[in-house]
Design a protein around this motif. Structure first.
Motif, PDB file in Angstrom:
ATOM      1  N   PHE A 149      49.662  67.255   3.206  1.00 29.12           N
ATOM      2  CA  PHE A 149      49.387  67.427   4.634  1.00 29.12           C
ATOM      3  C   PHE A 149      48.375  66.380   5.083  1.00 29.12           C
ATOM      4  CE2 PHE A 149      51.120  71.375   3.201  1.00 29.12           C
ATOM      5  CZ  PHE A 149      51.939  71.770   4.240  1.00 29.12           C
ATOM      6  N   HIS A 150      48.393  66.159   6.373  1.00 25.94           N
ATOM      7  CA  HIS A 150      47.500  65.149   6.909  1.00 25.94           C
ATOM      8  C   HIS A 150      46.068  65.695   6.953  1.00 25.94           C
ATOM      9  CE1 HIS A 150      46.410  61.611   9.078  1.00 25.94           C
ATOM     10  NE2 HIS A 150      45.731  62.367   9.925  1.00 25.94           N
ATOM     11  N   THR A 151      45.184  65.065   6.240  1.00 22.63           N
ATOM     12  CA  THR A 151      43.772  65.437   6.370  1.00 22.63           C
ATOM     13  C   THR A 151      43.019  64.178   6.776  1.00 22.63           C
ATOM     14  OG1 THR A 151      43.616  65.163   4.001  1.00 22.63           O
ATOM     15  CG2 THR A 151      43.643  67.404   4.775  1.00 22.63           C
ATOM     16  N   ASN A 152      41.997  64.359   7.561  1.00 25.24           N
ATOM     17  CA  ASN A 152      41.358  63.201   8.178  1.00 25.24           C
ATOM     18  C   ASN A 152      40.795  62.202   7.186  1.00 25.24           C
ATOM     19  OD1 ASN A 152      42.029  63.963  10.658  1.00 25.24           O
ATOM     20  ND2 ASN A 152      40.150  65.106  11.068  1.00 25.24           N
ATOM     21  N   ILE A 153      39.857  62.670   6.365  1.00 27.84           N
ATOM     22  CA  ILE A 153      39.213  61.713   5.451  1.00 27.84           C
ATOM     23  C   ILE A 153      39.468  62.139   4.008  1.00 27.84           C
ATOM     24  CG2 ILE A 153      37.033  60.625   4.797  1.00 27.84           C
ATOM     25  CD1 ILE A 153      36.031  61.652   7.621  1.00 27.84           C
ATOM     26  N   LEU A 154      40.004  61.240   3.246  1.00 28.51           N
ATOM     27  CA  LEU A 154      40.212  61.532   1.830  1.00 28.51           C
ATOM     28  C   LEU A 154      39.123  60.843   1.022  1.00 28.51           C
ATOM     29  CD1 LEU A 154      44.071  61.040   1.230  1.00 28.51           C
ATOM     30  CD2 LEU A 154      42.824  63.132   1.720  1.00 28.51           C
ATOM     31  N   SER A 155      38.671  61.527  -0.020  1.00 28.34           N
ATOM     32  CA  SER A 155      37.730  60.865  -0.920  1.00 28.34           C
ATOM     33  C   SER A 155      38.516  59.806  -1.704  1.00 28.34           C
ATOM     34  CB  SER A 155      37.109  61.878  -1.873  1.00 28.34           C
ATOM     35  OG  SER A 155      38.097  62.329  -2.779  1.00 28.34           O
ATOM     36  N   ARG A 156      37.779  58.961  -2.425  1.00 31.93           N
ATOM     37  CA  ARG A 156      38.452  57.904  -3.205  1.00 31.93           C
ATOM     38  C   ARG A 156      39.397  58.535  -4.243  1.00 31.93           C
ATOM     39  NH1 ARG A 156      37.653  55.566  -7.772  1.00 31.93           N
ATOM     40  NH2 ARG A 156      35.809  56.784  -8.248  1.00 31.93           N
ATOM     41  N   LYS A 157      38.918  59.594  -4.882  1.00 28.51           N
ATOM     42  CA  LYS A 157      39.730  60.277  -5.895  1.00 28.51           C
ATOM     43  C   LYS A 157      40.984  60.907  -5.278  1.00 28.51           C
ATOM     44  CE  LYS A 157      38.739  59.753  -9.838  1.00 28.51           C
ATOM     45  NZ  LYS A 157      39.553  58.688 -10.207  1.00 28.51           N
ATOM     46  N   GLU A 158      40.776  61.584  -4.123  1.00 25.55           N
ATOM     47  CA  GLU A 158      41.927  62.224  -3.467  1.00 25.55           C
ATOM     48  C   GLU A 158      42.986  61.191  -3.092  1.00 25.55           C
ATOM     49  OE1 GLU A 158      39.836  66.172  -1.458  1.00 25.55           O
ATOM     50  OE2 GLU A 158      39.934  64.303  -0.313  1.00 25.55           O
ATOM     51  N   ALA A 159      42.513  60.043  -2.593  1.00 24.36           N
ATOM     52  CA  ALA A 159      43.462  58.986  -2.210  1.00 24.36           C
ATOM     53  C   ALA A 159      44.221  58.494  -3.447  1.00 24.36           C
ATOM     54  CB  ALA A 159      42.708  57.838  -1.549  1.00 24.36           C
ATOM     55  N   GLU A 160      43.512  58.374  -4.559  1.00 27.59           N
ATOM     56  CA  GLU A 160      44.153  57.918  -5.806  1.00 27.59           C
ATOM     57  C   GLU A 160      45.195  58.947  -6.278  1.00 27.59           C
ATOM     58  OE1 GLU A 160      41.271  57.039  -8.931  1.00 27.59           O
ATOM     59  OE2 GLU A 160      42.814  57.569 -10.402  1.00 27.59           O
ATOM     60  N   TYR A 161      44.815  60.232  -6.216  1.00 24.74           N
ATOM     61  CA  TYR A 161      45.733  61.289  -6.659  1.00 24.74           C
ATOM     62  C   TYR A 161      46.953  61.382  -5.738  1.00 24.74           C
ATOM     63  CZ  TYR A 161      42.093  62.978  -9.885  1.00 24.74           C
ATOM     64  OH  TYR A 161      41.165  63.094 -10.901  1.00 24.74           O
ATOM     65  N   LYS A 162      46.709  61.177  -4.458  1.00 29.09           N
ATOM     66  CA  LYS A 162      47.827  61.253  -3.505  1.00 29.09           C
ATOM     67  C   LYS A 162      48.837  60.135  -3.798  1.00 29.09           C
ATOM     68  CE  LYS A 162      48.797  62.045   1.327  1.00 29.09           C
ATOM     69  NZ  LYS A 162      48.317  62.689   2.520  1.00 29.09           N
ATOM     70  N   LYS A 163      48.327  58.964  -4.151  1.00 30.09           N
ATOM     71  CA  LYS A 163      49.199  57.838  -4.478  1.00 30.09           C
ATOM     72  C   LYS A 163      50.021  58.169  -5.743  1.00 30.09           C
ATOM     73  CE  LYS A 163      48.918  52.898  -4.968  1.00 30.09           C
ATOM     74  NZ  LYS A 163      48.103  51.864  -5.521  1.00 30.09           N
ATOM     75  N   LEU A 164      49.348  58.729  -6.731  1.00 28.46           N
ATOM     76  CA  LEU A 164      50.055  59.120  -7.960  1.00 28.46           C
ATOM     77  C   LEU A 164      51.130  60.158  -7.637  1.00 28.46           C
ATOM     78  CD1 LEU A 164      47.131  59.615 -10.534  1.00 28.46           C
ATOM     79  CD2 LEU A 164      48.946  57.922 -10.685  1.00 28.46           C
ATOM     80  N   PHE A 165      50.747  61.133  -6.819  1.00 20.61           N
ATOM     81  CA  PHE A 165      51.666  62.214  -6.440  1.00 20.61           C
ATOM     82  C   PHE A 165      52.907  61.638  -5.756  1.00 20.61           C
ATOM     83  CE2 PHE A 165      53.059  65.519  -3.421  1.00 20.61           C
ATOM     84  CZ  PHE A 165      53.267  66.576  -4.290  1.00 20.61           C
ATOM     85  N   ASN A 166      52.703  60.700  -4.847  1.00 20.67           N
ATOM     86  CA  ASN A 166      53.838  60.106  -4.125  1.00 20.67           C
ATOM     87  C   ASN A 166      54.750  59.297  -5.051  1.00 20.67           C
ATOM     88  OD1 ASN A 166      53.129  61.229  -1.701  1.00 20.67           O
ATOM     89  ND2 ASN A 166      51.828  59.510  -1.094  1.00 20.67           N
ATOM     90  N   GLY A 167      54.199  58.813  -6.142  1.00 20.67           N
ATOM     91  CA  GLY A 167      55.025  58.090  -7.111  1.00 20.67           C
ATOM     92  C   GLY A 167      55.845  59.016  -7.994  1.00 20.67           C
ATOM     93  N   PHE A 168      55.447  60.273  -8.060  1.00 22.97           N
ATOM     94  CA  PHE A 168      56.126  61.239  -8.924  1.00 22.97           C
ATOM     95  C   PHE A 168      57.080  62.160  -8.161  1.00 22.97           C
ATOM     96  CE2 PHE A 168      54.723  61.835 -13.420  1.00 22.97           C
ATOM     97  CZ  PHE A 168      54.032  60.653 -13.554  1.00 22.97           C
TER      98      PHE A 168
END
Ligand code: SAM
Length: 324
Positions: A149-168
């Motif tokens: 879901f769209h959340t305003n500000i992602l931490s560096r870790k969250e952004a990294e995990y989201k990228k991994l998630f989108n690749g899987f």
């Protein structure tokens, strides 16, 4: 032979409604009559992607540094529930330059069948959360809403995990499960007390689907799951309480007789000890019940006697142990 001497309402880390931790799956699986786990007849399968991220980061770094010379790593994810945790391990170890074999196992048959399907839900609570009487029933251990879901500000870790998630994973249309007449009736009756929940469904990408294997299995019979000393990382997070406490359908949890707890933990540690190889990690996680006064001294003593030492603390409890 079960003492229900001090029944207290179950405390959960999401009980404080001002700090909503939501997502993953919060549900139970009723056990078959021939399966006996402590005094339980239900398995609690709340879980989420990227739960306890600092623990995950420790595991990742440990594999990279301490197992640098190894080309193949064996990871056993015990109590994997519906597979959120197992795929999380696959995501964080992806591209680590090693052949990583990951097997998730759980006592729950239904949970394992769900994990094998490779379809995962990510949820978001919307609307006025403070007025949701039944909020607890829909919450799980950690917050993975940001993945979908769209959340305003992602931490560096969250952004990294989201990228991994989108690749899987790839989003697919969410299909509401078929409900019985009574489930529909209950839904209608309790609707006004329920939070509004938005749900998105995701399917594992075909090229990532073989990263994890899932089998039904009991941690107390690890011999049936793995060969001795072949496991480099064994997780059994947020689950030991299933073996050391009693709980009924309305979530009242009580410790078992001390003798039963002691015997169970001794047997549990013997299984862990036999499975893990030299330098391997045992990840117990941070669930309060797994580090309670009735469990912690026995668990820690047995682990130490088998040559394990704590190597990582989170929330002041030893969440990860290393076999010396
Ligand atoms: C709260 S979930 C934990 C899920 C996941 N490890 C996490 O931290 O998100 C607890 C799980 O333990 C499983 N479980 C309970 N007793 C078990 C046993 N003896 N062997 C394997 N799994 C067990 C339950 O079926 C349930 O899915």
């Amino acid at each position: 032979m079960i003492a229900i001497n001090s029944i207290t309402p179950q405390t959960r880390n999401y009980a404080d409604k001002k700090q909503i931790n939501f997502c993953g799956e919060a549900c139970v699986e009723k056990l078959a009559k021939d399966v006996f786990v402590g005094a339980r007849n239900v398995l609690i399968q709340e879980t989420a992607f990227f739960r306890e991220p600092d623990t995950l980061e420790f595991i990742k770094k440990y594999i990279q540094k301490k197992f640098a010379a190894k080309s193949e790593i064996n990871i056993l994810d015990g109590a994997c529930s519906k597979g959120y945790e197992t795929y999380t391990i696959a995501m964080i170890t992806d591209n680590c330059g090693k052949n990583v074999n990951i097997t998730g196992f759980d006592l729950g048959n239904k949970a394992i069948n769900e994990a094998k399907k490779g379809v995962f839900l990510v949820k978001e609570i919307t609307g006025d959360k403070n007025n949701c009487v039944l909020l607890d029933m829909h919450t799980a251990a950690n917050n993975d809403t940001y993945l979908a879901f769209h959340t305003n500000i992602l931490s560096r870790k969250e952004a990294e995990y989201k990228k991994l998630f989108n690749g899987f994973f790839t989003e697919i249309p969410y299909q509401k499960p078929k409900q019985s007449f009574f489930e529909r009736l209950a839904d209608m009756t309790f609707k006004k007390y329920e939070p509004h929940i938005a749900i998105k469904a995701f399917k594992i990408n075909p090229d990532k689907a073989d990263k994890c294997k899932f089998i039904q299995g009991d941690v107390m019979k690890l011999d049936e799951i793995t060969s001795p000393h072949k496991t480099d990382v064994l997780l059994f997070r947020n689950a030991l309480y299933h073996l050391t406490t009693a709980e009924n359908e309305i979530s009242y949890r009580a410790p078992l007789y001390p003798e039963i707890v002691t015997q169970t933990i001794e047997k549990f540690v013997r299984q862990i000890d036999k499975a893990i190889g030299d330098g391997g990690l045992f990840v117990i996680g941070t669930h309060k019940s797994d580090h309670s006064k009735s469990v912690a001294p026995i668990l820690y003593k047995n682990l130490k006697e088998c040559g394990f030492r704590p190597v990582y603390y989170e929330n002041n409890v030893p969440a990860i142990w290393r076999r010396i």
